[in-house]
Every structure is written in structure tokens, then in C-alpha cells.
Design a protein around this motif. Structure first.
Motif, PDB file in Angstrom:
ATOM      1  N   VAL B 302      -8.165 -27.499   8.122  1.00 28.02           N
ATOM      2  CA  VAL B 302      -9.143 -27.516   9.203  1.00 28.02           C
ATOM      3  C   VAL B 302      -8.904 -28.692  10.152  1.00 28.02           C
ATOM      4  O   VAL B 302      -9.313 -28.672  11.303  1.00 28.02           O
ATOM      5  CB  VAL B 302     -10.594 -27.503   8.654  1.00 28.02           C
ATOM      6  CG1 VAL B 302     -10.985 -28.849   8.070  1.00 28.02           C
ATOM      7  CG2 VAL B 302     -11.585 -27.089   9.732  1.00 28.02           C
ATOM      8  N   SER B 473     -12.208 -24.542   4.220  1.00 26.32           N
ATOM      9  CA  SER B 473     -13.377 -24.704   5.093  1.00 26.32           C
ATOM     10  C   SER B 473     -13.901 -26.116   4.920  1.00 26.32           C
ATOM     11  O   SER B 473     -13.851 -26.679   3.827  1.00 26.32           O
ATOM     12  CB  SER B 473     -14.453 -23.694   4.678  1.00 26.32           C
ATOM     13  OG  SER B 473     -15.727 -24.154   5.079  1.00 26.32           O
ATOM     14  N   CYS B 474     -14.398 -26.689   6.017  1.00 24.32           N
ATOM     15  CA  CYS B 474     -14.893 -28.057   5.872  1.00 24.32           C
ATOM     16  C   CYS B 474     -16.242 -28.067   5.169  1.00 24.32           C
ATOM     17  O   CYS B 474     -16.671 -29.066   4.630  1.00 24.32           O
ATOM     18  CB  CYS B 474     -14.976 -28.743   7.229  1.00 24.32           C
ATOM     19  SG  CYS B 474     -16.453 -28.345   8.156  1.00 24.32           S
ATOM     20  N   GLY B 475     -16.933 -26.923   5.198  1.00 24.87           N
ATOM     21  CA  GLY B 475     -18.204 -26.827   4.475  1.00 24.87           C
ATOM     22  C   GLY B 475     -19.416 -27.253   5.280  1.00 24.87           C
ATOM     23  O   GLY B 475     -20.530 -27.263   4.777  1.00 24.87           O
ATOM     24  N   LYS B 476     -19.187 -27.602   6.536  1.00 23.39           N
ATOM     25  CA  LYS B 476     -20.305 -28.119   7.330  1.00 23.39           C
ATOM     26  C   LYS B 476     -21.314 -27.024   7.682  1.00 23.39           C
ATOM     27  O   LYS B 476     -22.516 -27.199   7.519  1.00 23.39           O
ATOM     28  CB  LYS B 476     -19.764 -28.767   8.600  1.00 23.39           C
ATOM     29  CG  LYS B 476     -20.824 -29.262   9.565  1.00 23.39           C
ATOM     30  CD  LYS B 476     -20.171 -30.074  10.679  1.00 23.39           C
ATOM     31  CE  LYS B 476     -21.166 -30.412  11.776  1.00 23.39           C
ATOM     32  NZ  LYS B 476     -20.595 -31.290  12.794  1.00 23.39           N
ATOM     33  N   CYS B 477     -20.828 -25.903   8.203  1.00 18.53           N
ATOM     34  CA  CYS B 477     -21.791 -24.917   8.680  1.00 18.53           C
ATOM     35  C   CYS B 477     -22.025 -23.794   7.677  1.00 18.53           C
ATOM     36  O   CYS B 477     -21.125 -23.390   6.950  1.00 18.53           O
ATOM     37  CB  CYS B 477     -21.401 -24.395  10.060  1.00 18.53           C
ATOM     38  SG  CYS B 477     -20.036 -23.256  10.077  1.00 18.53           S
ATOM     39  N   CYS B 480     -19.875 -20.140   7.449  1.00 22.01           N
ATOM     40  CA  CYS B 480     -18.511 -20.227   6.944  1.00 22.01           C
ATOM     41  C   CYS B 480     -18.508 -20.637   5.477  1.00 22.01           C
ATOM     42  O   CYS B 480     -17.908 -19.989   4.636  1.00 22.01           O
ATOM     43  CB  CYS B 480     -17.716 -21.204   7.812  1.00 22.01           C
ATOM     44  SG  CYS B 480     -16.101 -21.663   7.197  1.00 22.01           S
ATOM     45  N   LEU B 519     -19.412 -22.431  13.278  1.00 23.28           N
ATOM     46  CA  LEU B 519     -19.287 -23.516  14.240  1.00 23.28           C
ATOM     47  C   LEU B 519     -17.907 -23.541  14.893  1.00 23.28           C
ATOM     48  O   LEU B 519     -17.773 -23.720  16.093  1.00 23.28           O
ATOM     49  CB  LEU B 519     -19.565 -24.837  13.514  1.00 23.28           C
ATOM     50  CG  LEU B 519     -19.717 -26.127  14.308  1.00 23.28           C
ATOM     51  CD1 LEU B 519     -20.436 -27.151  13.459  1.00 23.28           C
ATOM     52  CD2 LEU B 519     -18.408 -26.706  14.760  1.00 23.28           C
ATOM     53  N   CYS B 520     -16.859 -23.410  14.097  1.00 28.35           N
ATOM     54  CA  CYS B 520     -15.517 -23.554  14.680  1.00 28.35           C
ATOM     55  C   CYS B 520     -14.708 -22.298  14.445  1.00 28.35           C
ATOM     56  O   CYS B 520     -15.119 -21.377  13.756  1.00 28.35           O
ATOM     57  CB  CYS B 520     -14.799 -24.790  14.137  1.00 28.35           C
ATOM     58  SG  CYS B 520     -13.952 -24.537  12.568  1.00 28.35           S
ATOM     59  N   GLY B 523     -14.129 -20.556  10.826  1.00 28.77           N
ATOM     60  CA  GLY B 523     -15.115 -19.585  10.379  1.00 28.77           C
ATOM     61  C   GLY B 523     -15.138 -18.344  11.267  1.00 28.77           C
ATOM     62  O   GLY B 523     -15.189 -17.219  10.787  1.00 28.77           O
TER      63      GLY B 523
HETATM   64  S1  SF4 Z   1     -16.666 -22.812  10.626  1.00 25.73           S
HETATM   65 FE1  SF4 Z   1     -18.112 -24.382   9.985  1.00 25.73          FE
HETATM   66  S2  SF4 Z   1     -17.766 -24.812   7.785  1.00 25.73           S
HETATM   67 FE2  SF4 Z   1     -16.090 -23.588   8.605  1.00 25.73          FE
HETATM   68  S3  SF4 Z   1     -14.565 -25.130   9.029  1.00 25.73           S
HETATM   69 FE3  SF4 Z   1     -15.640 -24.725  10.974  1.00 25.73          FE
HETATM   70  S4  SF4 Z   1     -17.312 -26.206  10.962  1.00 25.73           S
HETATM   71 FE4  SF4 Z   1     -16.499 -26.218   8.910  1.00 25.73          FE
END
Ligand code: SF4
Ligand SMILES: Cc1cc2nc3c(=O)[nH]c(=O)nc-3n(C[C@H](O)[C@H](O)[C@H](O)COP(=O)(O)O)c2cc1C
Ligand code: FES
Ligand code: FES
Lengths: 217, 625
Positions: B302, B473-477, B480, B519-520, B523
Motif C-alpha cells: 500500500v 490493506s493498511c486497515g484504516k478504512c 476495505c 478510502l484509497c 480498496g
Molecule cells: S482502502 Fe482503506 S484500508 Fe484499504 S488500504 Fe486504502 S485506506 Fe487502507
């Protein structure tokens, strides 16, 4: 919003530039330094949020505040808490697509944190089926409010994110928490939507330092 | 070499390099890039040096270590210049023959030449089918230079585009040329580079940055690494030109942690460029200042996403942030920042040197120039392939790639990495073109092309990519992090034979939310492998769910190995080879497989002599055809 009245003011005095946009068909005045969410709330239009807090930097992570915007010919979905208010923007905060998105997001969160009042309330508003996804009870929805509160308001950095993807979690950093948290008195609890912070703190504290029993309700 | 203070000095130096080179001198270009290095190219270089010394050919023959020559499947690749004779799968033991026959005797070593299906041997590199259909504009000069030698690059005309830009063009003109050429980003979305440059150029603020994205995290893709390893100065030259057009004085190269050789290559290139006055203050006396810093990634897919990459350079966790204000306006440390992919930057010198008019003659209406693909998977000629945009998938996979090996049938091709999709046989005539691939439910991405044959399962392939994405996945949102994991759970149960009616629709429902609300772009594009396989291989999903069968015979939970007692000759071969000890029997005693012990490794099927053909792989519910 800055009330200008009839007085002639320079741009600097007036603060941010005033703009007009349309939300759910209603013309709304806002200022340029707001995001769509703030503009909507200012106009009395409710948009559900979970990771937003008016005193903290918007994070754009829960995606519950997703709205539909139209700019020229292009319509798309954006997170209203991070999208800047713009002159002439046309916004819809409740559409079929948005309901479907919010419903699914709430179902995902309910699988993590069942029984949390705010999730149940929003869940019933958007028709979420709390049993749609297999439960994985962590009781944390990773909204990051506590992390930002600790960073931005307390400047203590005692709690942070660890890991990534599926394994992302919020954790107290034992060395810092042992020093900072008792002084602060766990103010972060006031921003947590699920109330999982005490157990989180206990998790970090148990192997490392003692913690007040009174914290575990 | 002292610092060059003007374009005139650079030109004079180039002339000097060219004059001192003896044009007809024989050169042995040996690929020393990762694929061939793994085959022992270092030993091959040593062997050549020794043999040449032994024959007293020291001054007359040059042994050149080059970057990837593309035909990695047949490494170690050696090209004899100036005659362009290509030897494939060369081993150190072949060296004496090459030296005595080709170099001293002017004869070919037949056994090392490419041989086509009819047994005809082809000597010249550009006549071998793998190379013949390519147009190697960006990647083709590798054989003419040692990537560690800036002199090789300059002698080939390197840095002449920079000289042209600095000497004859204003930044506005450079920008206009790149815009006019419609050079689109090679790293993912295909966004027009010129438009992005212009946004950064026009964004308010004195300090601006340019960045090379060399994170390359797609499974199976390695063109960016090979470009940095094989021709680092082309990337650097493009970057300096871009910085000049945009008005940036500081650049970054973001190299992923797993690419130590690429890192070293670009480090050496930067050092040489600084020594020559091609980086630093007052470049070539033009008054333009620019320098470059290398940032090493920490191993995360990511972090290749533009906003995550920039937060990573800032020293924070590489996690995407909302980009409603574009990074080209507010990027690294909130300054206007222009990020382009390695290959995009490497294409810039070509556009400047030969002009937008020329560039636009190559490619399709919407996609101009060439694109490098890493052609891997079930294809005869794996390697790096550069073709004009508009070339069909069929040409790439069959004419250049040689088709599927082992007499198996072609099933599909996954393009665009984890954000892309699988395209079936019926779309083989689709041109490689940013828009055409997206319309078909896949994407160009950075140019990964993974060929699948009939033994690859479409559901399992989608499952593989989602497993990758769940980990990356970064796990933020929420959509995703949670959605892709939920989709993977469904795919897992389908592959295990526990799929439920309605699972296809469930996957589609979750996909829609993940695509719309993430978010990005990780996802937003994560469902593509699933949606494209449902679109083109729905029958396979249904077979798994309703019949508990994997038509490709790939999903281990749905197959078993079986020894036909009528055909078994009790030869003990499979019994001895089974690593799980799952086969019982003995001499003269028909063998049987204990299904509870079998790990489905396929060994028994591989080793059973074909004249017996006693072992078969079959579906648990019906014998596979
Ligand atoms: S879509 Fe959301 S959770 Fe997935 S990588 Fe992008 S910011 Fe992180
Ligand atoms: C999850 C994710 C990973 C990415 N990885 C890369 C990468 O490894 N290399 C790359 O050049 N672009 C990557 N991109 C695309 C970049 O965000 C960006 O669009 C690109 O580097 C811009 O350069 P270009 O316009 O020259 O293609 C990635 C995007 C996403 C969403
Ligand atoms: S409130 Fe906007 S994304 Fe969470
Ligand atoms: S690594 Fe040698 S040809 Fe690609």
C-alpha cells in the motif's frame, strides 16, 4: 459561520471566504474552511459519523459519512468529513446507494462490536442485520478517536495503532501509558464510541505495570 | 572525469567517448540481472574473462555485464555484438566453444541458438520470435551498456534529452511537449503525466518535489526493478527533465526494501551523475539546481499508493490519506509533489529527444508509446516484453510468449496485478490499451501479465489475490479492512467445498460497497479479481458451490488422487516417492492411497510411468475428464 451583516470587511477580517452549496436540494451557506459534513450540520442536516470529532483532525476512516456530490457533469461518492466545502457543489446525503453503503458498513462494525448503543441505533436506522457477518468481537471499530485525542489534545502519544490490514489494532504503549495516563485520567474514554478503552488499557497494563481497579467497571 | 559545466562540454565528452570506442570491437553482452544472476551469470563472466585472457584476446574483446535482456526464461542470455548473435541458456562450460568458434573462428555455436518448432535455428537476436514482435524503445538499450557505467549511457546518447531541454527549451515548452505526447502514467491509473506536471507546476508555493515510485509490489511484476537495475540513468534523466519542467529542486526515489540491487544501481547512478555535474547546482551551466535523495521503503504494497508513499517518506507509517486535495497540489510535507512511476520517467527522455509528434505515431488513440509487461505464469517464454500500445493480448501471449507450455489449453490472463482482473480466451484480441482493459473489467496496472492454463482455477485465483490484499490493506478504512476479509472468507469456503447458494450474489454485494466507499484505490479496486472472474468464469463458481467440483482440478479440498487397480503394475515408484507415506501396497501387490494421509501434492501422478497411467486426479464426486 461568520456573520458579516452589512459592514464592509476585507477578506482577512472576514476570515474564510463564504460560499454557497446545495445540500439535499436546499441552498446552504458555508465557509471555505469547512468540510461538507460541517456545512451540512451547520445547516441542520444530519449525516451519521463514527470517526469524526469536531475538535480533532478529520480522519476519513469509518466511511459512514459518505455522501454523493455532483460537480459539473460528474457525480461521485466521497467522505463528507474530509471533503472540503466548495462553491456550487451539489450534495445528496441520503440516497439508495448511500443507505446500502451505510447499512453494510454498520453490519461490518456490528460484527466487531455488537450491542454498542450507537451502532445499534444507527443500525436500525439503516436496516442493518447485525448477524450478517460472522462475529469477531474485538469491541474496537478502529475509529482512531482515542489515538487522535491523545495525540492532538493531550499531546501524550500514549495510544497508537499497531499492525495493518486485518491485524490493525489500537494499543496503549505501556512505557508511555504508565507515565501519562494516570495524570490525564483516561479522558480518551469520553470519545470512544464503544467503551472498550478500559479493557484495552488493562491489556497493556497487566504485563507491564499496575493499573487502578476502579477503571474496570 | 571532472564536472561538466556546459552542454558543449557534455557533447564534446560524448564525442570523445565515441571516438575512443573501436566500433568493430567484439563485445560479449552478458545479462547479469537477477534472473540470470540466479543461473550463475557471475561465474559466466569470470569464465569469459579467463578464456579471453588465455587466448590473448584481452584488448580486442569487451566483456560487458548488462541489465536484464528480457528473455529471462532462457537465461543466461548472451548477445554477441556488433553482430547481434544471441545465445540462450548459456553455461560456463559453453565458454570455450563461444570463444574459439564465434570470436576466433567467426562461426556460430548452433546448440546455443534459438531453435523454432521446425528445428530452424535463428542467430540474430532481433529475428527470434520473442524479440521480433517487440518494440524495445525503453528497454532495448540494455545490451549496449553496463548499468554501472555512466559513460556507456552517455556514449549511447544519454543525457542528450536533458541537454536539449535545458539548452533549447523553456520549462513551459518541455511541459507542452509531454502534454502533447499524451504520455500516460505507467504505474497504475494511466493518468496523463503532462496534466499532472502542470498541476504541480501551477500550484502555489516555492518548494516543489518530484518522486520516482519504485515500490513495485504487484505479485509477478518486475519491470520497474529491471529498469532501475538495467538502465538507471534513463529514469534519472527523465526525473531531472521533469523537475526542470515543474520547477522542483529536490527529488526522491522511493525504492522498495526488497530490491537491494535496484537500490545499489540507482545509488551508483546518482553518484556518477553528481560527479559529472548532471545533478547538483547549476546543472550543465544552465542555472538549474536539482538533487535527489533515495528513500527505502519498508516492505508494504500500500505504500506504493501516492499519499501513503509520501507519508512514508515523511517518516510516518505508510497509510493512505484522503486525497480530495491532490498530492500534486499538497503532497510531501504539504508541498506540491509530482509522483510518477519508474517506467513513466524512463519514457520522458524519448519524448523530449524525438518529439511528441513521433511518440504519438506509436500506439492507439488514447494510449501512446510502448509498455513493458512482465509476462509470467503458464507461458513458454516468460520475461519482460515491450510492445507498442494496441498490440493484442494474443500477440503478446502467443506470438511473443510462445503460448502455453505442455500442450495445455490457455484459460485466461490476469492483468494489472491485484487491482486488475482475469480476462478469458474470448478477449484475446483485446488490445493493450488503458481504456480497453479497464472496460473489460481489468486494468493495465503497472503491466503484470500472469497467464493461466486449464489447470488454474478461476475461483482460487481470485482467492489468491484477495488473500494478498487482506494482508496488504493498511486497515484504516472499514470497507476495505472488513469487506475484503469477509469476501475472502466466502471465497475460502467456496474453494473448500462449503460454498452456499447465494454466495456469488453476496460477493457482488460486498464488492459494490468496498469499491464505492473505500478510502484509497487499493480498496476501490480490490474486488476486481473477484468481479472479473464472476463475469467471465461464473460457471466455475457454480460448479464449486452447487456440485462441489473444481473443474480445473486445482482446489485441493475438492479433488482426490486415485490408483486404478486394473492399471497398477505394483512397481513401487509412487509408493517410494510419496512424501506423506500415504500409499500402501508392495511388490506384486496393487497400491492404494490412504486419503486421510494424502496431502494432494501430485507426486504420484507425476511419477507414475506414462505407459501405465494408473494414477488419476479426480473430483471427489465424479471422475475429472
Ligand atoms: S482502502 Fe482503506 S484500508 Fe484499504 S488500504 Fe486504502 S485506506 Fe487502507
Ligand atoms: C495500493 C496501491 C499500490 C500502488 N503501487 C504502485 C507501485 O508500486 N508503483 C507505482 O508506480 N505506482 C503504484 N501505485 C499507483 C500510484 O498511486 C500512482 O498512481 C503512480 O505511482 C503515479 O505514477 P504514474 O502516473 O507515472 O503511473 C499504487 C496504487 C495503489 C492504490
Ligand atoms: S466520519 Fe467521515 S469517515 Fe468516519
Ligand atoms: S534476467 Fe537475464 S534476461 Fe532477464
Amino acid at each position: 459561520m461568520v456573520e458579516l451583516g452589512t459592514r464592509v470587511v476585507t477578506k482577512r477580517e472576514a476570515g474564510p471566504v463564504q460560499i454557497t452549496m446545495t445540500i439535499n436540494g436546499v441552498e446552504v451557506k458555508a465557509s471555505e474552511d469547512m468540510n461538507i459534513l460541517e456545512a451540512a450540520r451547520e445547516a441542520g442536516i444530519d449525516v451519521p459519523t463514527l470517526c469524526y470529532h469536531k475538535d480533532l483532525t478529520p480522519y476519513g476512516a469509518c466511511r459512514l459519512c459518505t455522501v454523493e456530490i455532483t460537480k459539473g457533469k460528474r457525480t461521485r461518492l466521497v467522505a463528507s468529513c474530509v471533503y472540503p466545502a466548495e462553491e456550487g457543489l451539489i450534495v445528496q446525503t441520503e440516497t439508495e446507494t448511500i443507505t446500502r453503503i451505510r447499512k453494510t458498513i454498520l453490519e461490518m462494525m456490528l460484527a466487531r462490536a455488537p450491542g454498542v448503543p450507537v451502532l445499534r441505533e444507527l443500525g436500525s436506522r439503516y436496516g442493518a442485520d447485525s448477524r450478517r457477518f460472522d462475529a469477531d468481537h474485538t469491541f474496537c471499530i478502529l475509529c482512531g478517536l482515542c489515538v487522535r485525542y491523545c495525540d492532538e489534545i493531550k499531546n501524550a502519544h500514549a495510544i497508537g495503532f499497531v499492525g495493518r490490514g486485518e491485524d490493525l489494532e489500537v494499543s496503549f504503549i505501556p512505557e508511555i501509558a504508565a507515565k501519562e495516563c494516570p495524570d490525564c485520567g483516561w479522558e480518551c474514554m469520553s470519545v470512544c464510541p464503544t467503551g472498550v478503552i478500559p479493557s484495552n488499557y488493562a491489556l497493556a497494563a497487566v504485563p507491564h505495570f499496575s493499573y487502578p481497579k476502579s477503571l474496570i467497571r | 572525469m571532472p564536472k561538466m559545466n556546459s552542454i558543449g562540454e557534455l557533447n564534446a565528452y560524448r564525442g570523445q567517448l565515441r571516438n575512443s570506442a573501436f566500433p568493430e570491437k567484439t563485445c560479449i553482452a552478458i545479462c547479469c540481472d537477477t534472473g540470470c544472476e540466479a543461473c550463475g551469470s557471475n561465474y559466466l563472466v569470470e569464465a569469459f574473462n579467463r578464456e579471453i585472457e588465455r587466448n590473448g584476446l584481452g584488448g580486442a574483446v569487451e566483456v560487458r555485464q548488462t541489465g536484464c535482456l528480457g528473455y529471462c526464461e532462457r537465461g543466461i542470455v548472451v548477445v554477441m555484438l556488433p553482430d547481434d548473435i544471441c545465445y540462450l541458456s548459456v553455461k560456463p562450460s559453453d565458454v570455450p566453444d563461444i570463444v574459439s568458434e564465434t570470436i576466433m573462428g567467426g562461426r556460430l555455436v548452433d546448440r546455443l541458438l534459438y531453435q523454432d518448432e521446425d528445428g530452424n535455428r535463428i542467430a540474430r537476436q532481433d529475428e527470434i520470435p520473442f524479440y521480433k514482435r517487440q518494440m524495445r524503445l525503453v528497454f532495448g538499450s540494455n545490451k549496449h551498456m553496463n548499468p554501472r557505467s555512466i559513460d556507456d549511457y552517455i556514449a549511447l546518447g544519454g543525457y542528450s534529452a536533458l541537454a536539449k531541454a535545458l539548452g533549447e527549451m523553456t520549462p513551459e515548452l518541455v511541459l507542452a511537449e509531454v502534454k502533447e505526447a499524451n504520455l500516460r502514467g505507467r504505474g497504475g491509473g494511466g493518468f496523463p503525466a503532462g496534466v499532472k506536471w502542470e498541476t504541480t507546476r501551477n500550484a502555489p508555493g516555492e518548494i516543489k518535489y518530484v518522486i520516482v515510485n519504485a515500490d513495485e509490489g504487484d505479485p509477478g511484476a518486475y519491470m520497474d526493478r529491471s529498469l532501475l537495475e538495467g538502465n538507471p540513468h534513463s529514469v534519472l534523466e527523465g526525473l531531472i527533465i521533469g523537475a526542470y519542467a515543474i520547477g522542483a529542486h529536490r527529488g526522491y526515489v522511493y525504492v522498495r526494501q526488497e530490491y537491494p540491487a535496484a537500490l545499489e544501481s540507482i545509488q551508483v547512478a546518482l553518484k556518477h551523475a553528481r560527479e559529472y555535474g548532471l545533478l547538483g547546482q547549476n546543472i550543465l551551466g544552465s542555472g538549474f539546481d536539482f538533487d535527489v535523495v533515495i528513500h527505502r521503503g519498508a516492505g508494504s504494497f500500500v505504500s506504493g499508493e501516492s499519499s501513503a508513499l509520501m507519508t512514508a517518506i515523511e517518516g510516518k507509517v505508510g497509510r493512505p490519506r484522503p486525497k480530495y486535495i491532490r498530492t500534486s497540489v499538497s503532497g510531501l510535507w504539504d508541498r506540491p509533489t509530482n509522483l510518477n512511476n519508474v517506467e513513466t520517467w524512463a519514457t520522458v527522455p524519448l519524448v523530449i529527444n524525438r518529439g511528441a509528434g513521433w511518440f504519438k505515431t506509436i500506439g492507439t488513440e488514447g494510449s501512446k508509446g510502448t509498455k513493458i509487461f512482465s509476462l509470467v505464469g503458464k507461458v513458454k517464454n516468460t520475461g519482460l516484453v515491450e510492445v507498442p500500445m494496441g498490440t493484442t493480448l494474443r500477440e503478446v501471449i502467443f506470438d511473443i510468449g510462445g503460448g502455453v507450455p505442455g500442450g495445455k489449453a490457455f484459460k485466461g490472463v490476469q492483468t494489472g496485478g491485484p487491482s486488475g482482473g482475469v480476462l478469458p480466451v474470448s478477449l484475446l484480441d483485446l488490445p493493450v490499451d488503458f481504456d480497453a482493459l479497464s472496460e473489460a473489467g481489468s486494468m493495465m496496472g503497472s503491466g503484470g501479465m500472469i497467464v493461466m492454463d486449464e489447470t488454474n482455477c478461476a475461483v482460487n485465483t481470485a482467492r489468491y489475490f484477495l488473500e494478498f490484499l487482506v494482508g496488504e490493506s493498511c486497515g484504516k478504512c472499514t470497507p476495505c479492512r472488513e469487506g475484503v476479509a469477509q469476501m475472502l472468507a466466502i471465497l475460502n469456503r467456496i474453494c473448500e467445498g462449503d460454498g452456499l447458494p447465494g454466495d456469488i450474489e453476496r460477493l457482488q454485494d460486498i464488492s459494490a460497497v468496498v469499491k464505492e466507499a473505500s478510502l484509497c484505490a487499493l480498496g476501490q479496486s480490490a474486488p476486481n479479481p473477484v468481479l472479473s472472474t464472476i463475469r467471465y468464469f461464473r460457471g466455475e463458481y457454480e460448479a464449486h458451490i452447487y456440485e462441489k467440483q473444481c473443474p480445473a482440478g486445482a482446489c485441493k479440498s475438492l479433488i482426490e488422487y486415485y490408483i486404478d487397480p486394473e492399471k497398477c503394475k505394483a512397481c513401487m515408484i509412487c509408493l517410494r516417492n510419496c512424501p506423506a507415506g500415504a500409499i500402501s501396497g508392495g511388490k506384486g501387490q496393487v497400491h492404494t492411497i490412504d486419503q486421510t494421509k494424502c496431502t494432494k501434492c501430485n507426486t504420484c501422478l507425476d511419477v507414475c510411468p506414462s505407459r501405465f497411467g494408473a494414477v488419476t486426479k479426480r473430483s471427489k464426486t465424479a471422475v475429472l475428464v
